[in-house]
Design an enzyme around this catalytic site. Structure first.
Site, PDB file in Angstrom:
ATOM      1  N   CYS A  69       6.345 -35.625 -14.158  1.00 52.50           N
ATOM      2  CA  CYS A  69       7.100 -36.625 -14.773  1.00 52.50           C
ATOM      3  C   CYS A  69       6.456 -38.059 -14.700  1.00 52.50           C
ATOM      4  CB  CYS A  69       8.402 -36.677 -14.027  1.00 52.50           C
ATOM      5  SG  CYS A  69       8.673 -36.970 -12.203  1.00 52.50           S
ATOM      6  N   GLU A  80      16.631 -39.151 -12.201  1.00 49.02           N
ATOM      7  CA  GLU A  80      15.026 -39.210 -12.384  1.00 49.02           C
ATOM      8  C   GLU A  80      14.686 -38.541 -13.252  1.00 49.02           C
ATOM      9  OE1 GLU A  80      11.308 -39.007 -12.108  1.00 49.02           O
ATOM     10  OE2 GLU A  80      11.888 -37.242 -11.042  1.00 49.02           O
ATOM     11  N   GLY A 100      15.088 -34.499 -14.423  1.00 46.22           N
ATOM     12  CA  GLY A 100      14.752 -33.814 -15.581  1.00 46.22           C
ATOM     13  C   GLY A 100      14.450 -34.841 -16.760  1.00 46.22           C
ATOM     14  N   ASN A 101      14.981 -34.452 -18.099  1.00 46.09           N
ATOM     15  CA  ASN A 101      14.761 -35.510 -19.124  1.00 46.09           C
ATOM     16  C   ASN A 101      15.937 -36.286 -19.628  1.00 46.09           C
ATOM     17  OD1 ASN A 101      16.343 -34.030 -21.314  1.00 46.09           O
ATOM     18  ND2 ASN A 101      15.202 -32.340 -20.757  1.00 46.09           N
ATOM     19  N   VAL A 135      19.281 -34.727 -21.291  1.00 51.69           N
ATOM     20  CA  VAL A 135      20.177 -34.067 -20.337  1.00 51.69           C
ATOM     21  C   VAL A 135      20.558 -34.976 -19.481  1.00 51.69           C
ATOM     22  CG1 VAL A 135      20.253 -32.452 -18.759  1.00 51.69           C
ATOM     23  CG2 VAL A 135      18.580 -31.843 -20.561  1.00 51.69           C
ATOM     24  N   GLY A 136      20.010 -36.100 -19.036  1.00 51.32           N
ATOM     25  CA  GLY A 136      20.667 -37.151 -18.090  1.00 51.32           C
ATOM     26  C   GLY A 136      21.793 -37.754 -18.698  1.00 51.32           C
TER      27      GLY A 136
END
Length: 466
Positions: free
Chosen positions: A224, A190, A168-169, A172-173
Site C-alpha cells: 500500500c 489504512e 485495504g482499499n 471497501v473502506g
C-alpha cells in the site's frame, strides 16, 4: 444466530470477565502470538523475502509492545490550572471493548480489547493458517478468527463493535465506514492510494531509480506504500527509464519470471484489473505477461496522461507510470493531496518546500517504504488513504479510550466559593485568574503556585467561613 453473531457475543462475554484488563495477561497473549508466528512460518512462507517484509516487522511490533506495555498503559499526568493544582489529574488509557480487526491484531491485544479477527479472503493460505492454528496459541474466546468472503464480512459489519480497524482499499473502506456509522462506531482506515514520487533532475538519478525500483516492485508492487507513479521533467525521462531497467536487471535478472525473488499478482481478478490499466498508455519497459501464471514483468509507462486509466485508481501492481512536468512547482499542483510523497532531491531547500506545500500521510526524502520500519513514527494516511494511524504506541493509543480523570479531595472548600452563586464580578475575576493560569513552570513554579493557593485559600476561609 449467525456464526458472526455468535463470535461477537462470545468475545463480548469474554471481555466482560475483565481478564483482558490485566497487563500480565495481555503480555502472555502477545508472547503466545510470537510463538504462533515463529512456529508456523514454514506453513505459510517459502521465501526469505517474505520473512523480511512480513514476519520480521510483526516480531518487532510484538517485542516492542511487550517491552513497553506497562509504560503505555500507565496513567499520564497532564498540566493543571491553578484551580486544580492540588488535585490529581491524569489520562488513563482503557480498553475500548470488542473491536473488529481487518488488519493488525497486536495493538488490540496490547490495549486490552477483545477482538474479532477477519483475515482477507484474497490471502487464502494465510487465512487458513490463522483459522486453524491461531486458537491454539491465544485466548480463542477473546480473539476469534472469522474467515469468509463478502457475505461473511457484511454480516460482521451488521454487528456492533467498539472500534473497527481496516487495512485495504478505499472502496471497501467507504463500505466499512458507512456500516460503522449506524452504530456510531469509530474507525481506523489504512487504505493506501496513489503515492507520487518526484525526481529532481539535479539529484543522483542512478541511486534514486534504484531505490524507486526496489520500492515499486517489492512483492510485485502489491504494497500500500509503493510508489504509484513518477513525476519528473521531460529532459530526464529517458534516463529514468534506463536506470530503472538497470536496477530491475540487477534485482530480478534478465528474466524476472524465473527469479525466485519476484512475485506474482495475488489472483486472476487483480491480474485482469492491472492488465486493463495498460490499455491507453505506452509501455517503455517490461509489459511481458502470462495470465496462467499471473505474471506481469516489472513495467514502466512513459508520457502518461493524467486522464489515462492507470491514473484513476491505486495500481497495486508492478506498473510504474511516468508523468512529465516542468518542475517541482507543477508537480506540487498535480499532487495536490497524495497518500504518501517520495521526494528525490539533493536540495534541502527543495525538500522543505515540498513538505510545506503538500499534504500526505508521510513524506520521505530520497527513499521509499523505510518509514514503515520505524515504530516511533505514526503510520496512516490523509484523504483517500484513510484516517487514524498506528504502529507501536500509536496502535495502542488508537485502540484505547483516553479516559480523563480528576481526583479531588473534600477539602479547601473556600477556594470553590468563586464558582458558587451568587455570581459577582469579583468572583469572575478570581475564577479567570485560577482557571486560565496553567501550572507549567516546573516543580519550583508549582511549589510557588501551591504556596500562593494556600495563602489565597486561607484568606477565603477567614473571610467566608470564620
Amino acid at each position: 444466530m449467525s456464526r458472526e453473531q455468535q463470535a461477537v457475543a462470545q468475545a463480548r462475554k469474554a471481555f466482560e470477565t475483565g481478564r483482558s484488563k490485566s497487563l500480565d495477561y495481555r503480555i502472555f497473549q502477545l508472547q503466545n502470538l510470537t510463538g504462533f508466528s515463529r512456529r508456523n512460518k514454514r506453513r505459510s512462507l517459502s521465501e526469505v523475502g517474505t520473512q523480511l517484509y512480513e514476519t520480521l516487522g510483526l516480531e518487532g511490533e510484538v517485542n516492542l509492545a511487550i517491552k513497553n506495555l506497562k509504560s503505555w498503559a500507565a496513567p499520564r499526568p497532564v498540566e493543571k490550572n491553578l484551580l486544580t493544582i492540588a488535585d490529581t489529574v491524569y489520562i488513563r488509557p482503557e480498553p475500548l471493548g470488542v473491536v473488529l480487526i481487518i488488519g493488525p491484531l497486536i495493538g488490540a491485544i496490547a490495549a486490552g480489547n477483545a477482538a474479532i479477527i477477519k483475515p482477507s479472503e484474497v490471502c487464502v493460505h494465510t487465512a487458513k493458517v490463522m483459522e486453524e492454528f491461531l486458537p491454539a496459541y491465544i485466548d480463542k474466546e477473546l480473539y476469534t478468527v472469522v474467515t469468509g468472503g463478502v457475505a461473511e464480512t457484511q454480516e460482521l459489519l451488521r454487528q456492533r463493535f467498539d472500534h473497527i480497524f481496516y487495512t485495504g482499499n478505499s472502496m471497501v473502506g467507504k463500505i466499512i465506514m458507512e456500516a460503522a456509522a449506524k452504530h456510531l462506531t469509530p474507525v481506523t482506515l489504512e487504505l493506501g492510494g496513489k503515492s507520487p514520487c518526484y525526481i529532481d533532475k539535479n539529484c543522483d538519478i542512478t541511486i534514486a531509480c534504484r531505490r524507486i525500483a526496489w520500492g515499486k516492485y517489492t512483492n510485485c508492487g502489491q504494497t500500500c506504500i509503493a510508489p504509484d507513479y513518477i513525476l519528473c521533467e521531460t529532459s530526464i525521462q529517458d534516463r529514468v527509464i534506463a536506470e530503472i531497467k538497470k536496477a530491475v536487471q540487477e534485482f530480478y535478472t534478465d528474466n524476472p519470471q524465473t527469479c525466485p525473488d519476484y512475485g506474482r499478482i495475488i489472483n486472476q481478478r487483480h491480474y485482469k484489473r492491472i492488465m486493463a490499466l495498460l490499455d491507453d498508455s505506452t509501455v517503455a519497459m517490461g509489459g511481458q505477461n502470462e495470465e496462467a501464471d499471473r505474471y506481469l514483468a516489472p513495467t514502466v509507462l512513459r508520457d502518461v496522461k493524467p486522464e489515462a486509466k492507470v491514473m484513476q485508481e491505486e495500481i497495486f501492481g508492478p506498473v510504474l507510470p511516468i508523468i512529465t512536468v516542468s518542475g517541482l512547482d507543477e508537480a506540487i499542483k498535480f499532487i495536490n493531496k497524495g497518500e504518501n510523497l517520495w521526494l528525490f532531491t539533493s536540495s534541502h531547500q527543495m525538500t522543505r518546500f515540498g513538505a510545506a506545500n503538500t499534504s500526505s500521510g508521510a513524506i520521505l526524502a530520497n527513499d521509499c517504504l523505510v518509514h514503515y520500519s520505524v515504530s516511533a513514527l505514526p503510520f496512516g494516511g490523509v484523504g483517500n488513504s484513510g484516517m487514524g494511524s498506528y504502529h507501536g504506541k500509536f496502535t495502542f493509543d488508537q485502540l484505547s479510550h483516553q479516559r480523563s480523570c480528576l481526583i479531588k479531595k473534600l477539602k479547601m472548600e473556600g477556594v470553590n466559593t468563586m464558582r458558587y452563586p451568587p455570581h459577582t464580578p469579583t468572583k469572575l475575576s478570581r475564577a479567570r485568574f485560577f482557571i486560565l493560569k496553567c501550572a507549567n513552570l516546573g516543580w519550583i513554579g508549582r511549589m510557588m503556585m501551591l504556596a500562593t493557593l494556600v495563602v489565597v485559600a486561607a484568606v477565603f476561609v477567614q473571610k467566608y467561613l470564620l
